[in-house]
Design an enzyme around this catalytic site. Structure first.
Site, PDB file in Angstrom:
ATOM      1  CG  HIS A 160      96.671  61.626 -22.825  1.00  0.00           C
ATOM      2  ND1 HIS A 160      96.984  62.787 -23.481  1.00  0.00           N
ATOM      3  CD2 HIS A 160      95.876  62.016 -21.793  1.00  0.00           C
ATOM      4  CE1 HIS A 160      96.416  63.811 -22.875  1.00  0.00           C
ATOM      5  NE2 HIS A 160      95.733  63.360 -21.848  1.00  0.00           N
ATOM      6  CE  LYS A 177      99.639  64.054 -19.353  1.00  0.00           C
ATOM      7  NZ  LYS A 177      99.653  65.436 -19.855  1.00  0.00           N
ATOM      8  CG  ASP A 204     101.583  66.995 -17.560  1.00  0.00           C
ATOM      9  OD1 ASP A 204     101.971  65.845 -17.302  1.00  0.00           O
ATOM     10  OD2 ASP A 204     100.512  67.225 -18.169  1.00  0.00           O
ATOM     11  CE1 TYR A 264      96.543  67.500 -22.636  1.00  0.00           C
ATOM     12  CE2 TYR A 264      98.463  68.422 -21.569  1.00  0.00           C
ATOM     13  CZ  TYR A 264      97.353  67.614 -21.531  1.00  0.00           C
ATOM     14  OH  TYR A 264      97.054  66.925 -20.378  1.00  0.00           O
TER      15      TYR A 264
END
Ligand code: NAP
Length: 280
Positions: free
Chosen positions: A106, A73, A43, A48
């Site tokens: 997200h 996401k 994930d 990120y």
């Protein structure tokens, strides 16, 4: 590994590996360690900044792409049909793959209806095997699920022993949407790893509090994606399929629920402003 079957028939591993707060420099090493440990579901997210590390680890590990379940996401700054479409192509490039197994919105902010239309298109054209949401509280979830064409396969929300999402789960069930936990350890908040209920039950099974916390979620039909940068903890978090909790133990852990986030309330205007200005 155990699997859940999503509302479109796609099988998803019940346990995966999450890479939030794994630095871009460390990500390839961490994901490679996770793959060697046995994890096949990873994930990540545009926000990120480590999709490339995930992509490198998966491409170089020698395990066929078809054995993986890759999730990313779309961040708020890519909200809206056009930007979301471009960002999906960018995520695919960074992840070195032709398709995503799961693509999520997200955060429920900005033009997320436009985002979702781009995701539906990606789904129809085979760029994503399943699409869904993250951080959609029941009110926004019901609204989107009601008006969209492809019903969300997953809603990834904060879920752990202190925030069990009991009310939200009733709405997810109504639309046949799978709940996925983010921060299954509450990132260690409230001293989760030394919680006496979890360590007490763990003592009876020869398991740690972390393993009990994950097992509780798995037995509650919640998909989990614990994060660790440490190989021995990756293995610990993976070893949760060789025992089960009794009904009484499940009830004991259910009583830890506060029904509240330990991090953030997505309905609080100041938190929304903080999220809107992050990563800009
Ligand atoms: P988490 O998995 O609840 O906790 C991670 C923390 O626990 C790290 O500090 C880790 O430290 C430690 N840890 C891991 N295993 C342990 C063990 N067995 N014993 C003791 N400590 C342990 O937190 P998270 O990373 O926030 O959540 C997991 C994943 O959910 C993320 O990586 C991300 O993929 C996803 N997520 C999504 C959202 C969203 O908005 N959709 C938000 C947050 C997270 P070390 O790394 O040092 O081991």
């Amino acid at each position: 590994m155990e699997y859940v079957t999503l509302n479109n028939g796609v099988k998803m591993p019940a346990l995966g590996y999450g890479v939030y707060l794994v630095s871009p420099e460390e990500c390839e090493r961490c994901v490679s360690d996770a793959i060697e440990t046995g994890y096949r579901s990873i994930d990540t997210a545009q926000a990120y900044f480590n999709e490339e590390g995930v992509g490198r680890a998966v491409a170089r590990c020698g395990v066929p792409r078809g054995e993986f379940f890759l999730t990313t996401k779309i961040w708020i700054s890519n909200a809206g049909y056009d930007k979301a479409r471009t960002s999906i192509a960018e995520s695919l490039r960074k992840l070195r793959t032709d398709y995503l197994d799961l693509l999520l919105i997200h955060q429920p902010f900005g033009d997320y209806y436009g985002t979702y239309r781009a995701m539906e298109e990606a789904y129809m054209s085979g760029l994503a095997r399943a699409i869904g949401l993250s951080n959609f509280y029941p009110d926004r979830f019901v609204d989107l699920a009601h008006f969209c064409e492809i019903k969300p396969a997953v809603n990834q929300v904060e879920t752990h022993v202190f925030q069990q999402q009991k009310a939200a789960r009733a709405y997810l069930r109504k639309y046949n949407t799978q709940i996925e936990s983010w921060s299954p350890f509450a990132r260690g908040e409230n001293n989760l790893f030394s919680n006496p209920v979890l360590t007490g039950i763990g003592g009876r099974h020869g398991k740690t509090a972390a393993q009990i916390a994950l097992r509780f979620l798995l037995q509650s039909k919640v998909v989990v994606i614990p994060k660790s940068t440490r190989r021995e903890r990756m293995a610990e978090n993976f070893a949760v399929f060789d025992f089960s909790l009794s009904e009484a133990e499940m009830r004991e852990i259910e009583a830890l629920d506060s029904g509240k986030s330990v991090f953030i309330n997505h309905q609080d205007p100041e938190s929304v402003e903080w999220l809107l200005t992050r990563f800009q």
